[in-house]
Design a protein around this motif. Sequence first.
Motif, short mmCIF file in Angstrom:
data_model
loop_
_atom_site.label_atom_id
_atom_site.label_comp_id
_atom_site.label_asym_id
_atom_site.label_seq_id
_atom_site.Cartn_x
_atom_site.Cartn_y
_atom_site.Cartn_z
N ALA A 101 2.28 -35.92 9.68
CA ALA A 101 1.50 -37.05 10.19
C ALA A 101 1.27 -36.89 11.68
CB ALA A 101 2.21 -38.37 9.91
N GLY A 102 2.25 -36.34 12.39
CA GLY A 102 2.06 -36.05 13.80
C GLY A 102 0.94 -35.05 14.02
N LEU A 103 0.90 -34.03 13.17
CA LEU A 103 -0.15 -33.02 13.26
C LEU A 103 -1.52 -33.66 13.06
CD1 LEU A 103 -0.90 -29.97 13.37
CD2 LEU A 103 -0.61 -29.93 10.89
N MET A 104 -1.60 -34.60 12.15
CA MET A 104 -2.87 -35.23 11.81
C MET A 104 -3.27 -36.33 12.81
SD MET A 104 -3.91 -37.17 8.25
CE MET A 104 -2.29 -37.93 8.18
N GLY A 240 1.84 -17.86 -4.00
CA GLY A 240 1.99 -19.01 -4.89
C GLY A 240 0.90 -20.02 -4.63
N ILE A 241 1.01 -21.18 -5.32
CA ILE A 241 0.08 -22.27 -5.09
C ILE A 241 0.91 -23.48 -4.64
CG2 ILE A 241 -1.52 -21.37 -6.81
CD1 ILE A 241 -0.59 -23.63 -8.68
N ALA A 242 0.23 -24.54 -4.18
CA ALA A 242 0.97 -25.68 -3.64
C ALA A 242 0.12 -26.94 -3.69
CB ALA A 242 1.40 -25.40 -2.20
N LEU A 243 0.77 -28.08 -3.62
CA LEU A 243 0.09 -29.34 -3.34
C LEU A 243 0.09 -29.54 -1.83
CD1 LEU A 243 1.34 -32.11 -5.84
CD2 LEU A 243 -0.92 -31.05 -5.72
N LEU A 244 -1.10 -29.73 -1.27
CA LEU A 244 -1.20 -29.93 0.18
C LEU A 244 -2.02 -31.18 0.49
CD1 LEU A 244 -1.82 -26.32 1.58
CD2 LEU A 244 0.29 -27.67 1.63
N PRO A 245 -1.63 -31.93 1.50
CA PRO A 245 -2.38 -33.13 1.89
C PRO A 245 -3.77 -32.77 2.40
CG PRO A 245 -0.50 -32.78 3.35
CD PRO A 245 -0.41 -31.74 2.31
N ARG A 246 -4.76 -33.56 1.99
CA ARG A 246 -6.17 -33.23 2.22
C ARG A 246 -6.57 -33.25 3.68
NH1 ARG A 246 -10.22 -36.30 -1.62
NH2 ARG A 246 -9.02 -34.99 -3.08
N TYR A 247 -6.07 -34.21 4.47
CA TYR A 247 -6.54 -34.36 5.86
C TYR A 247 -5.67 -33.63 6.87
CZ TYR A 247 -8.66 -38.33 3.42
OH TYR A 247 -9.32 -39.13 2.52
N THR A 248 -4.48 -33.22 6.45
CA THR A 248 -3.52 -32.67 7.41
C THR A 248 -3.68 -31.18 7.60
OG1 THR A 248 -1.93 -34.37 6.78
CG2 THR A 248 -1.06 -32.47 7.93
N VAL A 249 -3.81 -30.44 6.52
CA VAL A 249 -3.78 -28.97 6.58
C VAL A 249 -5.17 -28.42 6.34
CG1 VAL A 249 -2.71 -26.89 5.68
CG2 VAL A 249 -1.41 -29.03 5.73
N TRP A 250 -5.69 -27.72 7.34
CA TRP A 250 -7.00 -27.08 7.21
C TRP A 250 -6.85 -25.59 7.52
CZ3 TRP A 250 -10.99 -29.23 4.92
CH2 TRP A 250 -11.06 -30.63 4.85
N GLN A 251 -7.10 -24.78 6.53
CA GLN A 251 -7.10 -23.33 6.71
C GLN A 251 -8.28 -22.79 5.92
OE1 GLN A 251 -3.31 -21.60 5.73
NE2 GLN A 251 -2.20 -22.76 7.26
N ASP A 252 -9.18 -22.11 6.62
CA ASP A 252 -10.40 -21.63 5.98
C ASP A 252 -10.13 -20.68 4.82
OD1 ASP A 252 -11.88 -23.10 7.75
OD2 ASP A 252 -12.16 -21.45 9.17
N SER A 253 -8.99 -20.01 4.86
CA SER A 253 -8.70 -19.02 3.82
C SER A 253 -8.18 -19.65 2.53
CB SER A 253 -7.68 -18.01 4.34
OG SER A 253 -6.51 -18.68 4.80
N SER A 293 -6.32 -43.92 12.06
CA SER A 293 -6.27 -43.57 10.64
C SER A 293 -7.62 -43.83 9.98
CB SER A 293 -5.18 -44.37 9.93
OG SER A 293 -3.91 -44.10 10.50
N ASP A 294 -8.24 -44.97 10.31
CA ASP A 294 -9.56 -45.28 9.76
C ASP A 294 -10.58 -44.25 10.18
OD1 ASP A 294 -8.52 -47.51 8.53
OD2 ASP A 294 -9.28 -48.95 10.01
N ALA A 295 -10.52 -43.83 11.45
CA ALA A 295 -11.48 -42.85 11.95
C ALA A 295 -11.35 -41.51 11.24
CB ALA A 295 -11.29 -42.66 13.46
N LEU A 296 -10.12 -41.14 10.85
CA LEU A 296 -9.91 -39.85 10.19
C LEU A 296 -10.45 -39.83 8.76
CD1 LEU A 296 -6.28 -39.00 11.30
CD2 LEU A 296 -8.32 -37.66 11.80
N THR A 297 -10.49 -40.99 8.12
CA THR A 297 -10.88 -41.01 6.71
C THR A 297 -12.34 -41.39 6.50
OG1 THR A 297 -10.04 -43.29 6.56
CG2 THR A 297 -8.54 -41.52 5.94
N LYS A 298 -13.07 -41.65 7.58
CA LYS A 298 -14.51 -41.99 7.44
C LYS A 298 -15.36 -40.75 7.30
CE LYS A 298 -14.42 -46.44 9.82
NZ LYS A 298 -14.85 -47.21 11.00
#
Length: 298
Positions: A101-104, A240-253, A293-298
Amino acid sequence: MDIGRLRVLREFADRGSVTSAARALHCTPSAVSQQLRALAAEVGLVLTEPAGRGIRLTDAGHALVAGADDVLAALGRAEAELDTYRSSPRGRVRVAIFPSAGLMLLPGLLHRFDAVAGLDVEVRDVDMTPPEVPALAADFDIVVTHRDESAEPFGSSRLSTVPLLREPLDVALPPGHRLATRERVELAELAEERWIGVDVGFPVDDVLRSIAARTGIRPRVVYRINDFQIIGALVAAGHGIALLPRYTVWQDSLLRRPLAGIRAARHIEAVFRIGADSRPAVATVLRTMVEESDALTK
């Protein structure tokens, strides 16, 4: 020494008689006399002496009045300072926030905090599980935490909660994965995959477990790592594969796909002791968190 008795002594010194002091203090002359006698007993000195039909201060009484002036002036300054805290967002607010959450949220939040004059926000990242939140709320003004969507909201007779956002969890796949062309993936199609998860007890693991309980398909977790950036790098490298939060982790690969037919998400919330938001500074920080938080999800 009792502050109230010092006030009575000062009024008597300023007004010259018990009757006048009683009128100013909205009490009876006998009450003023009682307070003066109690103060003399408290300090162990004679503070007044007979003077005609009334009383007057002794030398010790005059000395104590001078000290009382200093004490009551300091108290007045302190009360005035507290009034500014009651009416404007001034002072320090201690915030605990879990790392992802700090990262986001923190990059935008810190800009918003800096724009509020007199506000001092102290932030610490804490890798917390839900049971640890009440203890953290005793040490911090606000605890930003997360929980599985199926879990009960935080709250008790001593804690309040402000919802910040619902963050969906997607399946992260490496490039070239056999399901890369799908818009959504079925959990059954991932039954034989190697999963990279977080430690047991943390909300994303709780989500994975609750999905398994609802579907009867138990993912095979081969690594447990709490840093989502490391998890993303391992997925991208094909480990492997993973569940990752949609708004927090962004990696183009990474390839990210929602799970078909399953609501997988974590709720991010601000938790605090009941009444803490009566402080304008805490209320301002909470409002700012909601805005970011609202700004991030719009």
